[in-house]
Design a protein around this motif. Structure first.
Motif, PDB file in Angstrom:
ATOM      1  N   ALA A  13      21.183  43.473  53.460  1.00  0.00           N
ATOM      2  CA  ALA A  13      21.757  42.537  54.431  1.00  0.00           C
ATOM      3  C   ALA A  13      22.546  43.279  55.502  1.00  0.00           C
ATOM      4  O   ALA A  13      22.496  42.921  56.689  1.00  0.00           O
ATOM      5  N   ARG A  14      23.249  44.340  55.106  1.00  0.00           N
ATOM      6  CA  ARG A  14      23.998  45.115  56.104  1.00  0.00           C
ATOM      7  C   ARG A  14      23.066  45.807  57.080  1.00  0.00           C
ATOM      8  O   ARG A  14      23.355  45.897  58.283  1.00  0.00           O
ATOM      9  N   ARG A  15      21.937  46.305  56.564  1.00  0.00           N
ATOM     10  CA  ARG A  15      20.989  46.970  57.479  1.00  0.00           C
ATOM     11  C   ARG A  15      20.335  45.944  58.423  1.00  0.00           C
ATOM     12  O   ARG A  15      20.108  46.236  59.608  1.00  0.00           O
ATOM     13  N   VAL A  16      20.044  44.761  57.894  1.00  0.00           N
ATOM     14  CA  VAL A  16      19.443  43.723  58.759  1.00  0.00           C
ATOM     15  C   VAL A  16      20.437  43.276  59.824  1.00  0.00           C
ATOM     16  O   VAL A  16      20.033  42.931  60.940  1.00  0.00           O
ATOM     17  N   LEU A  17      21.710  43.293  59.508  1.00  0.00           N
ATOM     18  CA  LEU A  17      22.718  42.945  60.523  1.00  0.00           C
ATOM     19  C   LEU A  17      22.615  43.866  61.734  1.00  0.00           C
ATOM     20  O   LEU A  17      22.866  43.436  62.869  1.00  0.00           O
ATOM     21  N   ASP A  18      22.250  45.119  61.506  1.00  0.00           N
ATOM     22  CA  ASP A  18      22.089  46.047  62.624  1.00  0.00           C
ATOM     23  C   ASP A  18      20.890  45.676  63.491  1.00  0.00           C
ATOM     24  O   ASP A  18      20.777  46.143  64.632  1.00  0.00           O
ATOM     25  N   GLN A  19      19.983  44.854  62.931  1.00  0.00           N
ATOM     26  CA  GLN A  19      18.778  44.443  63.665  1.00  0.00           C
ATOM     27  C   GLN A  19      18.916  43.022  64.219  1.00  0.00           C
ATOM     28  O   GLN A  19      17.927  42.387  64.585  1.00  0.00           O
ATOM     29  N   LEU A  20      20.142  42.521  64.250  1.00  0.00           N
ATOM     30  CA  LEU A  20      20.366  41.104  64.572  1.00  0.00           C
ATOM     31  C   LEU A  20      19.755  40.672  65.913  1.00  0.00           C
ATOM     32  O   LEU A  20      19.132  39.608  65.975  1.00  0.00           O
ATOM     33  N   PRO A  21      19.881  41.433  67.000  1.00  0.00           N
ATOM     34  CA  PRO A  21      19.295  40.967  68.268  1.00  0.00           C
ATOM     35  C   PRO A  21      17.790  40.722  68.157  1.00  0.00           C
ATOM     36  O   PRO A  21      17.288  39.698  68.648  1.00  0.00           O
ATOM     37  N   GLU A  22      17.064  41.664  67.521  1.00  0.00           N
ATOM     38  CA  GLU A  22      15.619  41.489  67.387  1.00  0.00           C
ATOM     39  C   GLU A  22      15.284  40.332  66.453  1.00  0.00           C
ATOM     40  O   GLU A  22      14.362  39.551  66.702  1.00  0.00           O
ATOM     41  N   LEU A  23      16.038  40.207  65.364  1.00  0.00           N
ATOM     42  CA  LEU A  23      15.816  39.093  64.435  1.00  0.00           C
ATOM     43  C   LEU A  23      16.076  37.760  65.133  1.00  0.00           C
ATOM     44  O   LEU A  23      15.311  36.797  64.956  1.00  0.00           O
ATOM     45  N   THR A  24      17.124  37.711  65.936  1.00  0.00           N
ATOM     46  CA  THR A  24      17.432  36.488  66.687  1.00  0.00           C
ATOM     47  C   THR A  24      16.292  36.120  67.614  1.00  0.00           C
ATOM     48  O   THR A  24      15.895  34.944  67.708  1.00  0.00           O
ATOM     49  N   ARG A  25      15.746  37.136  68.294  1.00  0.00           N
ATOM     50  CA  ARG A  25      14.632  36.877  69.218  1.00  0.00           C
ATOM     51  C   ARG A  25      13.434  36.283  68.482  1.00  0.00           C
ATOM     52  O   ARG A  25      12.795  35.341  68.963  1.00  0.00           O
ATOM     53  N   ARG A  26      13.119  36.817  67.293  1.00  0.00           N
ATOM     54  CA  ARG A  26      11.971  36.309  66.533  1.00  0.00           C
ATOM     55  C   ARG A  26      12.204  34.874  66.072  1.00  0.00           C
ATOM     56  O   ARG A  26      11.301  34.036  66.138  1.00  0.00           O
ATOM     57  N   ILE A  27      13.411  34.591  65.614  1.00  0.00           N
ATOM     58  CA  ILE A  27      13.708  33.228  65.137  1.00  0.00           C
ATOM     59  C   ILE A  27      13.629  32.230  66.294  1.00  0.00           C
ATOM     60  O   ILE A  27      13.037  31.152  66.164  1.00  0.00           O
ATOM     61  N   VAL A  28      14.210  32.591  67.430  1.00  0.00           N
ATOM     62  CA  VAL A  28      14.179  31.700  68.594  1.00  0.00           C
ATOM     63  C   VAL A  28      12.737  31.429  69.014  1.00  0.00           C
ATOM     64  O   VAL A  28      12.357  30.288  69.299  1.00  0.00           O
ATOM     65  N   GLY A  29      11.918  32.467  69.040  1.00  0.00           N
ATOM     66  CA  GLY A  29      10.510  32.299  69.411  1.00  0.00           C
ATOM     67  C   GLY A  29       9.802  31.345  68.480  1.00  0.00           C
ATOM     68  O   GLY A  29       8.992  30.499  68.916  1.00  0.00           O
ATOM     69  N   LEU A  30      10.080  31.456  67.192  1.00  0.00           N
ATOM     70  CA  LEU A  30       9.444  30.591  66.209  1.00  0.00           C
ATOM     71  C   LEU A  30       9.895  29.137  66.376  1.00  0.00           C
ATOM     72  O   LEU A  30       9.077  28.196  66.355  1.00  0.00           O
ATOM     73  N   ILE A  31      11.190  28.950  66.588  1.00  0.00           N
ATOM     74  CA  ILE A  31      11.716  27.583  66.759  1.00  0.00           C
ATOM     75  C   ILE A  31      11.154  26.940  68.017  1.00  0.00           C
ATOM     76  O   ILE A  31      10.714  25.778  68.010  1.00  0.00           O
ATOM     77  N   VAL A  32      11.152  27.670  69.115  1.00  0.00           N
ATOM     78  CA  VAL A  32      10.653  27.126  70.384  1.00  0.00           C
ATOM     79  C   VAL A  32       9.176  26.776  70.280  1.00  0.00           C
ATOM     80  O   VAL A  32       8.707  25.763  70.818  1.00  0.00           O
ATOM     81  N   ALA A  33       8.407  27.587  69.549  1.00  0.00           N
ATOM     82  CA  ALA A  33       6.978  27.336  69.412  1.00  0.00           C
ATOM     83  C   ALA A  33       6.689  26.091  68.568  1.00  0.00           C
ATOM     84  O   ALA A  33       5.702  25.396  68.776  1.00  0.00           O
TER      85      ALA A  33
END
Length: 412
Positions: A13-33
Protein backbone atom coordinates in the motif's frame (compact mmCIF):
# COMPACT_ATOMS: atom_id res chain seq x y z
CA UNK A 1 -4.91 -11.08 8.96
CA UNK A 2 -1.67 -12.90 9.93
CA UNK A 3 1.21 -10.60 10.77
CA UNK A 4 3.26 -11.65 7.74
CA UNK A 5 0.42 -10.97 5.31
CA UNK A 6 -0.31 -7.64 7.06
CA UNK A 7 3.32 -6.62 6.63
CA UNK A 8 3.19 -7.46 2.93
CA UNK A 9 -0.06 -5.49 2.47
CA UNK A 10 1.29 -2.52 4.39
CA UNK A 11 4.43 -2.37 2.28
CA UNK A 12 2.46 -2.77 -0.95
CA UNK A 13 0.00 0.00 0.00
CA UNK A 14 2.87 2.39 0.73
CA UNK A 15 4.43 1.69 -2.66
CA UNK A 16 1.07 2.20 -4.42
CA UNK A 17 0.73 5.54 -2.64
CA UNK A 18 3.82 6.65 -4.56
CA UNK A 19 1.89 5.83 -7.76
CA UNK A 20 -1.22 7.77 -6.71
CA UNK A 21 -1.34 10.25 -9.65
CA UNK A 22 -1.26 7.45 -12.23
CA UNK A 23 -3.73 5.33 -10.24
CA UNK A 24 -6.05 8.33 -9.98
CA UNK A 25 -5.89 8.84 -13.73
CA UNK A 26 -6.84 5.20 -14.39
CA UNK A 27 -9.76 5.28 -11.95
CA UNK A 28 -11.10 8.55 -13.38
CA UNK A 29 -10.89 7.15 -16.91
CA UNK A 30 -12.82 4.06 -15.88
CA UNK A 31 -15.53 6.05 -14.09
CA UNK A 32 -15.97 8.51 -16.96
CA UNK A 33 -16.21 5.65 -19.47
CA UNK A 34 -18.86 3.79 -17.49
CA UNK A 35 -20.95 6.46 -15.74
CA UNK A 36 -22.82 9.12 -17.74
CA UNK A 37 -23.21 11.40 -14.70
CA UNK A 38 -19.41 11.84 -14.63
CA UNK A 39 -18.93 12.51 -18.33
CA UNK A 40 -18.25 15.92 -19.84
CA UNK A 41 -21.88 17.02 -19.75
CA UNK A 42 -22.51 15.42 -16.38
CA UNK A 43 -23.04 16.95 -12.99
CA UNK A 44 -19.41 16.57 -11.81
CA UNK A 45 -16.60 18.36 -13.73
CA UNK A 46 -13.60 16.08 -14.41
CA UNK A 47 -11.15 18.22 -12.47
CA UNK A 48 -13.45 17.97 -9.44
CA UNK A 49 -13.80 14.23 -10.00
CA UNK A 50 -10.01 13.78 -10.26
CA UNK A 51 -9.41 15.64 -7.01
CA UNK A 52 -12.12 13.63 -5.26
CA UNK A 53 -10.83 10.28 -6.58
CA UNK A 54 -7.28 11.17 -5.54
CA UNK A 55 -8.36 12.17 -2.02
CA UNK A 56 -10.49 9.05 -1.54
CA UNK A 57 -7.82 6.70 -2.94
CA UNK A 58 -5.22 8.25 -0.64
CA UNK A 59 -7.43 7.71 2.41
CA UNK A 60 -8.09 4.10 1.42
CA UNK A 61 -4.43 3.29 0.75
CA UNK A 62 -3.29 4.99 3.96
CA UNK A 63 -5.79 2.88 5.89
CA UNK A 64 -4.40 -0.25 4.19
CA UNK A 65 -0.86 0.95 4.92
CA UNK A 66 -1.68 1.00 8.63
CA UNK A 67 -1.95 4.76 9.16
CA UNK A 68 -3.83 5.20 12.41
CA UNK A 69 -6.48 7.90 12.56
CA UNK A 70 -9.71 8.38 14.53
CA UNK A 71 -12.62 6.81 12.65
CA UNK A 72 -14.26 10.21 12.03
CA UNK A 73 -11.08 11.58 10.50
CA UNK A 74 -10.42 8.50 8.36
CA UNK A 75 -13.93 8.63 6.85
CA UNK A 76 -14.23 12.42 6.56
CA UNK A 77 -13.26 12.44 2.88
CA UNK A 78 -15.80 9.73 2.04
CA UNK A 79 -18.57 11.53 3.91
CA UNK A 80 -17.66 14.78 2.16
CA UNK A 81 -17.83 13.03 -1.20
CA UNK A 82 -21.32 11.76 -0.39
CA UNK A 83 -22.46 15.22 0.70
CA UNK A 84 -21.11 16.93 -2.42
CA UNK A 85 -22.62 14.41 -4.81
CA UNK A 86 -25.99 14.86 -3.13
CA UNK A 87 -25.64 18.63 -3.57
CA UNK A 88 -24.73 18.10 -7.24
CA UNK A 89 -27.77 15.90 -7.81
CA UNK A 90 -25.82 12.75 -8.66
CA UNK A 91 -27.97 9.67 -7.88
CA UNK A 92 -26.65 7.65 -4.96
CA UNK A 93 -26.57 4.53 -7.15
CA UNK A 94 -24.16 6.27 -9.54
CA UNK A 95 -21.93 7.36 -6.63
CA UNK A 96 -21.72 3.80 -5.29
CA UNK A 97 -21.06 2.39 -8.76
CA UNK A 98 -18.14 4.81 -9.08
CA UNK A 99 -16.77 3.50 -5.78
CA UNK A 100 -17.12 -0.07 -7.00
CA UNK A 101 -15.35 0.81 -10.26
CA UNK A 102 -12.45 2.26 -8.24
CA UNK A 103 -12.05 -0.96 -6.27
CA UNK A 104 -10.57 -3.02 -9.11
CA UNK A 105 -7.74 -0.63 -10.09
CA UNK A 106 -6.73 -0.26 -6.42
CA UNK A 107 -6.81 -4.01 -5.90
CA UNK A 108 -4.88 -4.65 -9.13
CA UNK A 109 -2.21 -2.14 -8.12
CA UNK A 110 -1.77 -3.79 -4.73
CA UNK A 111 -1.59 -7.32 -6.16
CA UNK A 112 0.95 -6.19 -8.73
CA UNK A 113 3.18 -5.07 -5.86
CA UNK A 114 2.66 -8.35 -3.98
CA UNK A 115 3.60 -10.61 -6.87
CA UNK A 116 7.05 -12.09 -6.47
CA UNK A 117 6.98 -11.92 -2.67
CA UNK A 118 7.03 -15.10 -0.55
CA UNK A 119 3.34 -14.52 0.15
CA UNK A 120 2.21 -14.77 -3.47
CA UNK A 121 0.05 -17.84 -2.79
CA UNK A 122 -3.72 -18.14 -2.78
CA UNK A 123 -4.08 -17.54 0.96
CA UNK A 124 -2.21 -14.24 0.74
CA UNK A 125 -4.27 -13.19 -2.29
CA UNK A 126 -7.52 -13.89 -0.46
CA UNK A 127 -6.36 -12.09 2.68
CA UNK A 128 -5.32 -8.99 0.76
CA UNK A 129 -8.53 -8.96 -1.30
CA UNK A 130 -10.62 -9.31 1.83
CA UNK A 131 -8.76 -6.46 3.54
CA UNK A 132 -9.24 -4.16 0.55
CA UNK A 133 -12.96 -4.96 0.32
CA UNK A 134 -13.47 -4.29 4.03
CA UNK A 135 -11.86 -0.86 3.77
CA UNK A 136 -13.81 -0.06 0.59
CA UNK A 137 -17.07 -1.12 2.28
CA UNK A 138 -16.35 1.08 5.26
CA UNK A 139 -15.69 4.07 3.03
CA UNK A 140 -18.76 3.31 0.89
CA UNK A 141 -20.92 3.30 4.01
CA UNK A 142 -19.49 6.69 4.94
CA UNK A 143 -20.36 7.97 1.46
CA UNK A 144 -23.94 6.76 1.90
CA UNK A 145 -24.18 8.36 5.36
CA UNK A 146 -22.93 11.71 4.05
CA UNK A 147 -25.22 11.50 1.04
CA UNK A 148 -28.32 10.66 3.07
CA UNK A 149 -27.65 13.39 5.61
CA UNK A 150 -27.23 16.02 2.91
CA UNK A 151 -30.27 14.71 1.05
CA UNK A 152 -32.35 15.19 4.19
CA UNK A 153 -30.90 18.68 4.70
CA UNK A 154 -31.67 19.63 1.10
CA UNK A 155 -35.24 18.36 1.41
CA UNK A 156 -35.68 20.37 4.59
CA UNK A 157 -34.22 23.46 2.91
CA UNK A 158 -36.50 23.02 -0.10
CA UNK A 159 -39.49 22.59 2.20
CA UNK A 160 -38.56 25.76 4.08
CA UNK A 161 -38.18 27.65 0.82
CA UNK A 162 -41.54 26.38 -0.41
CA UNK A 163 -43.19 27.38 2.86
CA UNK A 164 -41.63 30.83 2.76
CA UNK A 165 -42.76 31.26 -0.85
CA UNK A 166 -46.28 30.08 -0.03
CA UNK A 167 -46.41 32.51 2.90
CA UNK A 168 -45.30 35.35 0.62
CA UNK A 169 -48.29 34.66 -1.64
CA UNK A 170 -50.64 34.52 1.34
CA UNK A 171 -49.29 37.91 2.43
CA UNK A 172 -50.23 39.38 -0.95
CA UNK A 173 -46.81 39.65 -2.57
CA UNK A 174 -47.87 37.70 -5.66
CA UNK A 175 -48.57 40.98 -7.46
CA UNK A 176 -44.84 41.52 -7.98
CA UNK A 177 -43.90 39.85 -11.30
CA UNK A 178 -40.54 38.59 -10.03
CA UNK A 179 -42.07 37.17 -6.86
CA UNK A 180 -44.86 35.53 -8.86
CA UNK A 181 -42.43 33.95 -11.33
CA UNK A 182 -40.22 32.65 -8.53
CA UNK A 183 -43.25 31.30 -6.66
CA UNK A 184 -44.43 29.33 -9.68
CA UNK A 185 -40.96 27.87 -10.10
CA UNK A 186 -40.46 26.99 -6.43
CA UNK A 187 -43.96 25.57 -6.00
CA UNK A 188 -43.90 23.70 -9.31
CA UNK A 189 -47.06 25.33 -10.69
CA UNK A 190 -47.78 26.23 -14.31
CA UNK A 191 -48.50 29.68 -15.66
CA UNK A 192 -51.01 31.04 -16.45
CA UNK A 193 -53.98 29.96 -14.29
CA UNK A 194 -56.70 29.36 -13.52
CA UNK A 195 -56.02 28.24 -9.96
CA UNK A 196 -58.13 27.30 -6.94
CA UNK A 197 -57.48 27.28 -3.22
CA UNK A 198 -58.31 24.43 -0.82
CA UNK A 199 -58.51 24.59 2.99
CA UNK A 200 -59.08 21.75 5.46
CA UNK A 201 -58.69 21.42 9.23
CA UNK A 202 -55.50 19.66 10.26
CA UNK A 203 -55.98 16.80 12.69
CA UNK A 204 -52.56 16.11 14.25
CA UNK A 205 -53.74 12.78 15.65
CA UNK A 206 -55.38 11.47 12.48
CA UNK A 207 -53.70 13.65 9.79
CA UNK A 208 -55.98 12.09 7.18
CA UNK A 209 -57.81 15.06 5.62
CA UNK A 210 -54.66 16.39 4.00
CA UNK A 211 -53.61 13.10 2.43
CA UNK A 212 -57.16 12.48 1.18
CA UNK A 213 -57.23 15.86 -0.56
CA UNK A 214 -53.73 15.37 -1.93
CA UNK A 215 -54.54 11.87 -3.14
CA UNK A 216 -57.67 13.06 -4.93
CA UNK A 217 -55.79 15.89 -6.64
CA UNK A 218 -52.88 13.63 -7.59
CA UNK A 219 -55.24 10.96 -8.96
CA UNK A 220 -56.75 13.54 -11.30
CA UNK A 221 -53.36 14.98 -12.27
CA UNK A 222 -53.74 18.39 -10.65
CA UNK A 223 -50.50 20.30 -10.10
CA UNK A 224 -50.63 21.49 -6.52
CA UNK A 225 -48.55 23.00 -3.72
CA UNK A 226 -49.48 22.14 -0.14
CA UNK A 227 -48.77 23.79 3.18
CA UNK A 228 -49.66 23.20 6.82
CA UNK A 229 -50.33 26.51 8.54
CA UNK A 230 -51.53 26.52 12.13
CA UNK A 231 -54.43 24.10 12.41
CA UNK A 232 -55.16 24.26 8.69
CA UNK A 233 -53.93 22.38 5.65
CA UNK A 234 -54.00 24.58 2.59
CA UNK A 235 -53.43 23.86 -1.07
CA UNK A 236 -52.90 25.99 -4.15
CA UNK A 237 -53.98 24.06 -7.25
CA UNK A 238 -53.62 24.65 -10.97
CA UNK A 239 -56.94 23.78 -12.64
CA UNK A 240 -55.56 23.57 -16.17
CA UNK A 241 -58.40 23.30 -18.70
CA UNK A 242 -60.81 21.73 -16.22
CA UNK A 243 -63.60 23.61 -14.44
CA UNK A 244 -63.69 23.84 -10.66
CA UNK A 245 -66.64 21.45 -10.68
CA UNK A 246 -64.28 18.64 -11.74
CA UNK A 247 -62.08 19.34 -8.71
CA UNK A 248 -65.13 19.39 -6.43
CA UNK A 249 -66.34 16.07 -7.85
CA UNK A 250 -62.90 14.53 -7.31
CA UNK A 251 -62.78 15.69 -3.69
CA UNK A 252 -66.34 14.51 -3.01
CA UNK A 253 -65.76 10.98 -4.24
CA UNK A 254 -64.08 10.03 -0.98
CA UNK A 255 -64.45 12.91 1.48
CA UNK A 256 -62.60 12.68 4.78
CA UNK A 257 -63.30 15.59 7.10
CA UNK A 258 -64.31 19.09 6.00
CA UNK A 259 -62.84 20.79 2.94
CA UNK A 260 -63.44 24.34 1.71
CA UNK A 261 -62.73 25.37 -1.89
CA UNK A 262 -62.48 28.86 -3.39
CA UNK A 263 -63.72 29.97 -6.76
CA UNK A 264 -61.28 29.98 -9.70
CA UNK A 265 -58.80 32.83 -10.07
CA UNK A 266 -56.18 33.73 -12.66
CA UNK A 267 -53.27 35.49 -10.98
CA UNK A 268 -51.19 34.94 -7.86
CA UNK A 269 -51.99 38.37 -6.40
CA UNK A 270 -55.49 36.94 -5.83
CA UNK A 271 -54.22 34.21 -3.48
CA UNK A 272 -55.09 36.04 -0.20
CA UNK A 273 -58.71 36.56 -1.25
CA UNK A 274 -58.99 32.99 -2.57
CA UNK A 275 -57.61 31.72 0.72
CA UNK A 276 -60.22 33.77 2.59
CA UNK A 277 -63.03 32.44 0.39
CA UNK A 278 -61.93 28.82 0.89
CA UNK A 279 -61.75 29.38 4.65
CA UNK A 280 -65.25 30.88 4.69
CA UNK A 281 -66.56 27.96 2.61
CA UNK A 282 -65.04 25.58 5.15
CA UNK A 283 -66.73 27.38 8.03
CA UNK A 284 -70.15 26.90 6.45
CA UNK A 285 -69.88 23.16 7.17
CA UNK A 286 -70.79 21.51 10.48
CA UNK A 287 -67.68 20.74 12.52
CA UNK A 288 -68.11 16.97 12.54
CA UNK A 289 -69.12 16.62 8.90
CA UNK A 290 -67.21 15.00 6.06
CA UNK A 291 -68.21 17.34 3.24
CA UNK A 292 -66.69 19.54 0.57
CA UNK A 293 -67.95 23.13 0.39
CA UNK A 294 -67.41 25.17 -2.75
CA UNK A 295 -67.84 28.87 -2.05
CA UNK A 296 -69.86 29.37 -5.25
CA UNK A 297 -72.49 26.94 -3.96
CA UNK A 298 -72.69 28.45 -0.47
CA UNK A 299 -72.76 32.20 -0.96
CA UNK A 300 -75.75 32.93 1.35
CA UNK A 301 -74.07 30.98 4.16
CA UNK A 302 -70.82 32.78 3.37
CA UNK A 303 -72.54 36.16 3.73
CA UNK A 304 -73.79 35.21 7.19
CA UNK A 305 -70.40 33.92 8.35
CA UNK A 306 -68.49 36.85 6.88
CA UNK A 307 -70.44 39.37 8.95
CA UNK A 308 -71.56 37.67 12.15
CA UNK A 309 -72.49 40.92 13.88
CA UNK A 310 -74.84 42.05 11.14
CA UNK A 311 -76.18 38.53 10.66
CA UNK A 312 -77.05 38.26 14.35
CA UNK A 313 -78.76 41.63 14.24
CA UNK A 314 -80.71 40.63 11.13
CA UNK A 315 -81.80 37.35 12.73
CA UNK A 316 -83.01 39.15 15.81
CA UNK A 317 -84.95 41.66 13.68
CA UNK A 318 -86.56 38.98 11.50
CA UNK A 319 -87.10 36.16 14.00
CA UNK A 320 -86.98 37.95 17.34
CA UNK A 321 -90.67 37.52 18.18
CA UNK A 322 -90.38 33.78 17.48
CA UNK A 323 -87.22 33.42 19.54
CA UNK A 324 -88.93 35.01 22.53
CA UNK A 325 -91.76 32.45 22.55
CA UNK A 326 -91.88 29.54 24.99
CA UNK A 327 -89.57 26.78 23.79
CA UNK A 328 -92.26 24.36 22.59
CA UNK A 329 -94.06 26.82 20.32
CA UNK A 330 -90.82 28.51 19.22
CA UNK A 331 -89.28 25.25 18.03
CA UNK A 332 -92.41 24.15 16.13
CA UNK A 333 -92.62 27.45 14.25
CA UNK A 334 -88.89 27.55 13.44
CA UNK A 335 -88.98 23.96 12.25
CA UNK A 336 -92.01 24.64 10.06
CA UNK A 337 -90.39 27.75 8.58
CA UNK A 338 -87.14 25.90 7.82
CA UNK A 339 -88.90 22.95 6.17
CA UNK A 340 -91.11 25.33 4.17
CA UNK A 341 -88.08 27.19 2.78
CA UNK A 342 -86.21 24.02 1.91
CA UNK A 343 -89.13 22.59 0.01
CA UNK A 344 -89.75 25.43 -2.39
CA UNK A 345 -92.19 27.14 0.03
CA UNK A 346 -94.70 24.36 -0.65
CA UNK A 347 -97.20 23.89 2.18
CA UNK A 348 -98.28 20.51 0.82
CA UNK A 349 -94.76 19.10 0.67
CA UNK A 350 -93.91 20.54 4.09
CA UNK A 351 -97.01 18.91 5.55
CA UNK A 352 -95.90 15.52 4.23
CA UNK A 353 -92.49 15.85 5.84
CA UNK A 354 -93.86 17.08 9.17
CA UNK A 355 -96.75 14.57 9.22
CA UNK A 356 -99.50 17.11 9.49
CA UNK A 357 -102.22 18.68 7.35
CA UNK A 358 -101.45 21.36 4.78
CA UNK A 359 -103.73 23.78 6.62
CA UNK A 360 -101.63 23.26 9.77
CA UNK A 361 -98.59 24.51 7.88
CA UNK A 362 -100.51 27.52 6.59
CA UNK A 363 -101.77 28.33 10.08
CA UNK A 364 -98.23 28.21 11.49
CA UNK A 365 -96.98 30.52 8.74
CA UNK A 366 -99.81 32.96 9.52
CA UNK A 367 -98.77 32.83 13.18
CA UNK A 368 -95.23 33.81 12.18
CA UNK A 369 -96.59 36.72 10.11
CA UNK A 370 -98.80 37.81 12.99
CA UNK A 371 -95.93 37.78 15.48
CA UNK A 372 -93.60 39.75 13.19
CA UNK A 373 -96.18 42.07 11.73
CA UNK A 374 -94.79 41.28 8.27
CA UNK A 375 -95.98 39.20 5.34
CA UNK A 376 -94.05 36.29 3.86
CA UNK A 377 -95.20 37.64 0.51
CA UNK A 378 -92.89 40.60 1.15
CA UNK A 379 -89.66 39.70 -0.63
CA UNK A 380 -87.51 41.58 1.89
CA UNK A 381 -89.09 39.80 4.84
CA UNK A 382 -88.85 36.52 2.96
CA UNK A 383 -85.13 37.09 2.46
CA UNK A 384 -84.38 38.24 6.00
CA UNK A 385 -86.22 35.26 7.51
CA UNK A 386 -84.15 32.89 5.40
CA UNK A 387 -80.90 34.60 6.35
CA UNK A 388 -82.05 34.54 9.97
CA UNK A 389 -82.46 30.77 9.80
CA UNK A 390 -78.99 30.47 8.26
CA UNK A 391 -77.64 32.53 11.15
CA UNK A 392 -79.19 30.13 13.67
CA UNK A 393 -77.68 27.21 11.79
CA UNK A 394 -74.18 28.58 11.23
CA UNK A 395 -73.55 31.06 14.05
CA UNK A 396 -74.89 29.50 17.25
CA UNK A 397 -71.98 31.10 19.09
CA UNK A 398 -73.20 34.57 18.08
CA UNK A 399 -76.00 34.34 20.66
CA UNK A 400 -75.44 31.55 23.21
CA UNK A 401 -79.14 31.40 24.06
CA UNK A 402 -79.85 30.39 20.46
CA UNK A 403 -77.31 27.56 20.40
CA UNK A 404 -79.84 25.03 21.71
CA UNK A 405 -82.06 25.71 18.69
CA UNK A 406 -79.54 24.56 16.16
CA UNK A 407 -80.19 20.83 16.34
CA UNK A 408 -83.93 21.34 16.29
CA UNK A 409 -84.01 23.31 13.04
CA UNK A 410 -83.68 20.63 10.34
CA UNK A 411 -82.11 21.34 6.98
CA UNK A 412 -83.61 18.80 4.57
Amino acid sequence: MPADSQAVLTAAARRVLDQLPELTRRIVGLIVAREAMYQSAGAVPQDVLSQSVGNNARQILEALAGTKRPADEELAVARTTGRRRAQQGVPLEAVLRAYRLATQPILNALLAEIRGTPYEGLAAFLEVTSAVMKVMDRHSEAVVAGYRQTEAELRARDAQRQQATFDALLEGRGGDPETAAEALSVLGLPSPGPYAFVVAPFDIAAHHTFSAAQDACAAYSYSAAWRIRGDREIGLLALGNAPVSRLIAALRRNPVGRVGVSGPFEALHEVPEAHRMAEIALRTLPRQSAEVAWIEERLPEALVISSPGLATRLARQALGPLLDLPAEERDVLLQTLAVWYHNGRSAARSAELLFCHRNTILNRLRRIESLSGRSLEDHRFLLTCYLGLLTLQHLPEARPEWAALINRVPTP
